[in-house]
Design an enzyme around this catalytic site. Structure first.
Site, PDB file in Angstrom:
ATOM      1  N   SER A   1      11.079  -5.074 -20.991  1.00  0.00           N
ATOM      2  CA  SER A   1      10.033  -4.529 -20.117  1.00  0.00           C
ATOM      3  C   SER A   1      10.438  -3.124 -19.679  1.00  0.00           C
ATOM      4  O   SER A   1      11.517  -2.643 -20.027  1.00  0.00           O
ATOM      5  CB  SER A   1       9.817  -5.446 -18.921  1.00  0.00           C
ATOM      6  OG  SER A   1       9.278  -6.666 -19.381  1.00  0.00           O
TER       7      SER A   1
ATOM      8  N   HIS B   1       8.340  -0.594 -20.372  1.00  0.00           N
ATOM      9  CA  HIS B   1       7.611   0.297 -21.288  1.00  0.00           C
ATOM     10  C   HIS B   1       6.096   0.200 -21.088  1.00  0.00           C
ATOM     11  O   HIS B   1       5.337   0.545 -21.980  1.00  0.00           O
ATOM     12  CB  HIS B   1       7.926  -0.076 -22.744  1.00  0.00           C
ATOM     13  CG  HIS B   1       9.371  -0.110 -23.051  1.00  0.00           C
ATOM     14  ND1 HIS B   1      10.183   0.978 -22.887  1.00  0.00           N
ATOM     15  CD2 HIS B   1      10.164  -1.113 -23.502  1.00  0.00           C
ATOM     16  CE1 HIS B   1      11.423   0.652 -23.231  1.00  0.00           C
ATOM     17  NE2 HIS B   1      11.435  -0.613 -23.597  1.00  0.00           N
TER      18      HIS B   1
ATOM     19  N   LYS C   1      10.014  -3.860 -32.763  1.00  0.00           N
ATOM     20  CA  LYS C   1      10.624  -2.521 -32.768  1.00  0.00           C
ATOM     21  C   LYS C   1      12.073  -2.672 -33.212  1.00  0.00           C
ATOM     22  O   LYS C   1      12.756  -3.640 -32.829  1.00  0.00           O
ATOM     23  CB  LYS C   1      10.585  -1.905 -31.357  1.00  0.00           C
ATOM     24  CG  LYS C   1       9.176  -1.644 -30.847  1.00  0.00           C
ATOM     25  CD  LYS C   1       9.147  -0.715 -29.654  1.00  0.00           C
ATOM     26  CE  LYS C   1       9.846  -1.199 -28.417  1.00  0.00           C
ATOM     27  NZ  LYS C   1       9.624  -2.548 -27.980  1.00  0.00           N
TER      28      LYS C   1
ATOM     29  N   HIS D   1      14.997   3.869 -23.613  1.00  0.00           N
ATOM     30  CA  HIS D   1      15.746   3.006 -22.702  1.00  0.00           C
ATOM     31  C   HIS D   1      16.700   3.810 -21.831  1.00  0.00           C
ATOM     32  O   HIS D   1      17.676   3.278 -21.318  1.00  0.00           O
ATOM     33  CB  HIS D   1      16.535   1.960 -23.491  1.00  0.00           C
ATOM     34  CG  HIS D   1      15.664   1.150 -24.386  1.00  0.00           C
ATOM     35  ND1 HIS D   1      15.626   1.330 -25.738  1.00  0.00           N
ATOM     36  CD2 HIS D   1      14.774   0.187 -24.096  1.00  0.00           C
ATOM     37  CE1 HIS D   1      14.746   0.496 -26.267  1.00  0.00           C
ATOM     38  NE2 HIS D   1      14.205  -0.211 -25.291  1.00  0.00           N
TER      39      HIS D   1
ATOM     40  N   ASP E   1      -1.973  27.562  -0.573  1.00  0.00           N
ATOM     41  CA  ASP E   1      -2.533  28.378  -1.662  1.00  0.00           C
ATOM     42  C   ASP E   1      -3.447  29.485  -1.160  1.00  0.00           C
ATOM     43  O   ASP E   1      -4.060  30.189  -1.954  1.00  0.00           O
ATOM     44  CB  ASP E   1      -3.291  27.492  -2.650  1.00  0.00           C
ATOM     45  CG  ASP E   1      -4.572  26.912  -2.045  1.00  0.00           C
ATOM     46  OD1 ASP E   1      -4.728  26.984  -0.809  1.00  0.00           O
ATOM     47  OD2 ASP E   1      -5.410  26.400  -2.799  1.00  0.00           O
TER      48      ASP E   1
ATOM     49  N   THR F   1     -11.909  27.145  -0.552  1.00  0.00           N
ATOM     50  CA  THR F   1     -12.841  27.190   0.576  1.00  0.00           C
ATOM     51  C   THR F   1     -13.095  28.625   0.989  1.00  0.00           C
ATOM     52  O   THR F   1     -14.241  29.050   1.208  1.00  0.00           O
ATOM     53  CB  THR F   1     -12.242  26.421   1.774  1.00  0.00           C
ATOM     54  OG1 THR F   1     -11.962  25.103   1.353  1.00  0.00           O
ATOM     55  CG2 THR F   1     -13.183  26.399   2.948  1.00  0.00           C
TER      56      THR F   1
ATOM     57  N   GLY G   1     -19.978  26.811   7.271  1.00  0.00           N
ATOM     58  CA  GLY G   1     -18.640  26.214   7.394  1.00  0.00           C
ATOM     59  C   GLY G   1     -18.533  25.252   8.565  1.00  0.00           C
ATOM     60  O   GLY G   1     -17.559  24.510   8.684  1.00  0.00           O
TER      61      GLY G   1
ATOM     62  N   ASP H   1      -3.217  30.865  11.690  1.00  0.00           N
ATOM     63  CA  ASP H   1      -4.100  30.455  10.585  1.00  0.00           C
ATOM     64  C   ASP H   1      -4.117  31.546   9.508  1.00  0.00           C
ATOM     65  O   ASP H   1      -4.355  32.719   9.816  1.00  0.00           O
ATOM     66  CB  ASP H   1      -5.524  30.246  11.118  1.00  0.00           C
ATOM     67  CG  ASP H   1      -6.488  29.956   9.987  1.00  0.00           C
ATOM     68  OD1 ASP H   1      -6.361  28.883   9.376  1.00  0.00           O
ATOM     69  OD2 ASP H   1      -7.334  30.824   9.680  1.00  0.00           O
ATOM     70  N   PRO H   2      -3.840  31.180   8.257  1.00  0.00           N
ATOM     71  CA  PRO H   2      -3.718  32.217   7.217  1.00  0.00           C
ATOM     72  C   PRO H   2      -5.025  32.966   6.973  1.00  0.00           C
ATOM     73  O   PRO H   2      -5.020  34.176   6.745  1.00  0.00           O
ATOM     74  CB  PRO H   2      -3.310  31.432   5.975  1.00  0.00           C
ATOM     75  CG  PRO H   2      -3.713  30.014   6.233  1.00  0.00           C
ATOM     76  CD  PRO H   2      -3.608  29.829   7.713  1.00  0.00           C
TER      77      PRO H   2
HETATM   78  N1  LIG Z   1     -15.130  25.644   7.888  1.00  0.00           N
HETATM   79  C1  LIG Z   1     -14.472  26.792   7.892  1.00  0.00           C
HETATM   80  N2  LIG Z   1     -14.959  27.843   8.553  1.00  0.00           N
HETATM   81  C2  LIG Z   1     -14.301  29.018   8.563  1.00  0.00           C
HETATM   82  N3  LIG Z   1     -13.127  29.223   7.944  1.00  0.00           N
HETATM   83  C3  LIG Z   1     -12.592  28.191   7.290  1.00  0.00           C
HETATM   84  C4  LIG Z   1     -13.225  26.925   7.210  1.00  0.00           C
HETATM   85  N4  LIG Z   1     -12.448  26.103   6.468  1.00  0.00           N
HETATM   86  C5  LIG Z   1     -11.382  26.838   6.093  1.00  0.00           C
HETATM   87  N5  LIG Z   1     -11.468  28.066   6.582  1.00  0.00           N
HETATM   88  C6  LIG Z   1     -10.529  29.170   6.392  1.00  0.00           C
HETATM   89  O1  LIG Z   1     -10.055  29.096   5.074  1.00  0.00           O
HETATM   90  C7  LIG Z   1      -8.649  29.246   5.092  1.00  0.00           C
HETATM   91  C8  LIG Z   1      -8.037  28.453   3.961  1.00  0.00           C
HETATM   92  O2  LIG Z   1      -8.574  28.936   2.776  1.00  0.00           O
HETATM   93  P1  LIG Z   1      -8.291  28.169   1.417  1.00  0.00           P
HETATM   94  O3  LIG Z   1      -9.171  28.784   0.388  1.00  0.00           O
HETATM   95  O4  LIG Z   1      -6.831  28.114   1.174  1.00  0.00           O
HETATM   96  O5  LIG Z   1      -8.913  26.766   1.797  1.00  0.00           O
HETATM   97  P2  LIG Z   1      -8.444  25.262   1.620  1.00  0.00           P
HETATM   98  O6  LIG Z   1      -9.020  24.507   2.789  1.00  0.00           O
HETATM   99  O7  LIG Z   1      -6.998  25.181   1.378  1.00  0.00           O
HETATM  100  O8  LIG Z   1      -9.251  24.812   0.385  1.00  0.00           O
HETATM  101  P3  LIG Z   1      -8.922  24.957  -1.161  1.00  0.00           P
HETATM  102  O9  LIG Z   1      -7.785  24.074  -1.475  1.00  0.00           O
HETATM  103  O10 LIG Z   1     -10.215  24.573  -1.796  1.00  0.00           O
HETATM  104  O11 LIG Z   1      -8.536  26.382  -1.413  1.00  0.00           O
HETATM  105  C9  LIG Z   1      -8.196  28.738   6.429  1.00  0.00           C
HETATM  106  O12 LIG Z   1      -7.024  29.389   6.833  1.00  0.00           O
HETATM  107  C10 LIG Z   1      -9.372  29.079   7.330  1.00  0.00           C
HETATM  108  O13 LIG Z   1      -9.203  30.351   7.919  1.00  0.00           O
END
Ligand SMILES: Nc1ncnc2c1ncn2[C@@H]1O[C@H](COP(=O)(O)OP(=O)(O)OP(=O)(O)O)[C@@H](O)[C@H]1O
Length: 593
Positions: free
Chosen positions: A63, A65, A113, A226, A412, A455, A497, A569-570
């Protein structure tokens, strides 16, 4: 507590029996023989002892595999599978029990085998069954091409190619072939199969740590299934090089294991060894199928991509090639109920000979207005170019920072923004009609729609569409028009959003910027350039304030609140960064004019 990586295991002693119970509970066409833990035999529910009217096909082995071997039991494939403990041949009595349970007057073919333990145990069981008056034949599969001849008394190992033999023998038996016919087709297939494997990491036995044989960044070529050492260790290489080496070894003229000439038809199996994603398997499949056709001039008639013969959780793949003709293709395509063969990426039927890429559908003509960069830039065009360039560059420069701040999300955000920025810089060279501000804003949205994704890509697209709607057709765009366009874009992000101020999103930078722009421009507190610079400062202040907010929007909202504490927040930081870069560029460009 057991050593080694975390696993879904109740008790290391029971891994095989519990897995087999899982199989027979989930697939109603399967049953198992009584006699756990010694006898581990899975068989077709519809086959009754002594009266099966077709040739029974049995295989088995250690087993670990999965889905081999019990996963191949079902009409059209194996009649029964005999399972041993992990990587250990099943005992004679279990094999004999399986033979007795499914063999009727037409007899039984054992597919084995080539491992000494399997050969001996299946051989002994076959002799005992013959002594009881049953008709038994055996086919041994030795498809391993990793080690050159001569292979001495042990011969070559049996690997994933065995699954092809199961399929072919099962199909002939299902069609009512005699024992001699089933054996002949199985033997012919076995002689025309070659396999080679590569490991990217070693497997771990339930409850044990992985061997320290391989260092990080190393791969092992020509391994068995194995966890035993392979033919050689090498440093990691591009997939195409690894796959090319594997195919060269399988098709090596000097070993003569699988002799094919240009124009020959083959079936390809890209087999995951248990710890490799489908994504990687498909990359390997792409490289292998292209090389087969382009470099060797072979005709790939069928491809099977998935996990067919694994080695517990080993990362890596094996490639199997089988020379096929119309008869073998018919066997491969025949229907079976075996769950292990019902792989979502298995394919039955002829491959079309034409290409597999369709042209992108084009928008209707009237929507495709062609735009291009003007020969000469006006003052507005020069300022637009400076602002867009600066904004895009800062997004590229700060990519790692945005990704780091997005670690509470999916890390990302910076990559997504930088992808868009690179697309913008590229389109800036030729596409944007910079002297026409409104259309340039529309085209920026188009670039983002093509390159960005994620997003924030959708949100920036929405922002720019709304801003364009506001600027479109305005003959001489005034500073207050820009402010209202910016506000319209921000409101659209809010609308679609569903976030609001304080939800820890890009709105926490955009909304203070809107307020400041309105305060300075619409109410006439300062000149438009100062207003722009002040708006960028307000955006930065708002972005910094997100450090103390809980995320209500985006992927960051799914994580434990404590994780995001102290990180901004990025998306908001990105707004602040590009606003500042653009405002500074506008100021610099105007003062140089
Ligand atoms: N509903 C929203 N309204 C305004 N800004 C948003 C909203 N949702 C996410 N954000 C912004 O988007 C940024 C993230 O962007 P990103 O493209 O990395 O989105 P994600 O949620 O990781 O989705 P994905 O994985 O699809 O890229 C967050 O830091 C925030 O500022």
């Amino acid at each position: 507590m057991a050593e080694g990586p975390a696993k879904l295991i109740n008790n290391t002693e029971d891994v095989v029996t519990e897995a087999l119970d899982g199989l027979v509970h989930c697939y109603p066409h399967l049953v198992r023989l009584d006699g756990f833990p010694e006898v581990k035999v899975v068989l077709r529910r519809d086959v009754q002892q002594g009266c099966f009217r077709k040739v029974a096909v049995i295989s088995g082995g250690g087993s670990g595999h999965e889905p081999a071997h019990a996963g191949y039991v079902g009409q059209g494939m194996l009649t029964a599978a005999v399972c041993g403990n992990i990587f250990s041949s099943p005992p004679v009595n279990s094999i004999l029990a399986a033979i007795r349970a499914v063999t009727g007057p037409p007899g039984c073919l054992l597919i084995v085998k080539n491992y000494t333990g399997d050969r001996l145990n299946f051989g002994l069981a076959a002799e005992a069954a013959k002594a009881e008056g049953l008709k038994i034949e055996m086919v041994i599969v030795e498809d391993d091409c990793a080690l050159p001849p001569p292979r001495g008394i042990v011969g070559r190992r049996g690997l994933a190619g065995t699954v092809f033999v199961h399929k072919i023998a099962g199909a002939v038996a299902e069609e009512g072939g005699t024992l001699e016919e089933v054996k002949a087709e199985a033997e012919k297939a076995a002689l025309n199969i070659g396999t080679m494997g590569v490991a990217l990491s070693l497997c771990t036995w339930p409850g044990l740590k992985a061997s320290a044989r391989m260092r990080a960044g190393q791969i092992e070529l020509g391994l068995g299934i194995h966890g035993e050492p392979g033919a050689m260790l090498s440093n990691m290489q591009p997939v195409e090089d690894i796959v090319s080496h594997m195919l060269e070894t399988i098709l090596s003229k000097s070993s003569g294991y699988l002799t094919l000439k240009g124009g020959d038809k083959v079936a390809l199996m890209v087999n995951g060894l248990g710890g490799t994603s489908q994504l990687e398997l498909l990359i390997a499949a792409w490289n292998a199928s292209t090389l087969l056709e382009v470099k060797w001039g072979l005709r790939m008639e069928r491809a099977y991509v998935g996990c067919f013969m694994t080695s517990l959780n080993m990362a890596g793949i094996s490639l199997t090639l089988m020379k096929v003709d119309d008869c073998i293709l018919k066997r491969l395509d025949a229907q079976t109920h075996a769950p292990g063969w019902q792989n979502p990426l298995s394919f039955s039927g002829s491959r079309p000979s034409t290409g597999n890429i369709r042209p992108l559908p084009q928008p209707p003509q009237e929507h495709e207005e062609s735009v291009s960069r003007p020969q000469e830039l006006t003052k507005l065009g020069t300022v637009m170019e400076a602002a867009i360039t600066a904004a895009a560059n800062v997004l590229i420069d700060m990519q790692q920072d945005f990704n780091k701040w997005d670690e509470v999300g999916d890390a990302d955000c910076g990559s997504t923004l930088a992808r868009a920025a690179r697309g913008i810089l590229e389109d800036l060279k030729t596409r944007y009609p910079l002297n026409d501000a409104a259309t340039t804003i529309r085209e920026l949205g188009r670039t983002i729609g093509i390159h960005m994704g994620g997003t924030s890509g959708a949100l920036y697209d929405i922002f720019l569409r709304a801003a364009y709607a506001h600027l479109k057709g305005v003959p001489h765009i005034k500073p207050s028009d820009w402010v209202h366009a910016f506000e319209a874009g921000t409101e659209a992000i809010k609308k679609y959003g569903r976030a609001k101020r304080g939800d820890r999103s890009m709105l926490d930078a955009l909304l203070p910027a809107v307020d400041t722009l309105k305060e300075h421009v619409v109410r006439g507190r300062s000149n438009p350039v100062t207003a722009f610079l002040e708006a960028a400062k307000a955006a930065r202040f708002g972005a910094e304030s997100t450090k103390h907010m809980d995320a209500q929007a985006g992927r960051a909202s799914y994580v434990n609140k404590a994780v995001s504490q102290g990180q901004p927040d990025p998306g908001a930081m990105a707004v602040a960064a590009w606003l500042k870069a653009a405002a500074t560029a506008v100021e610099r460009t105007l003062s140089a004019m």
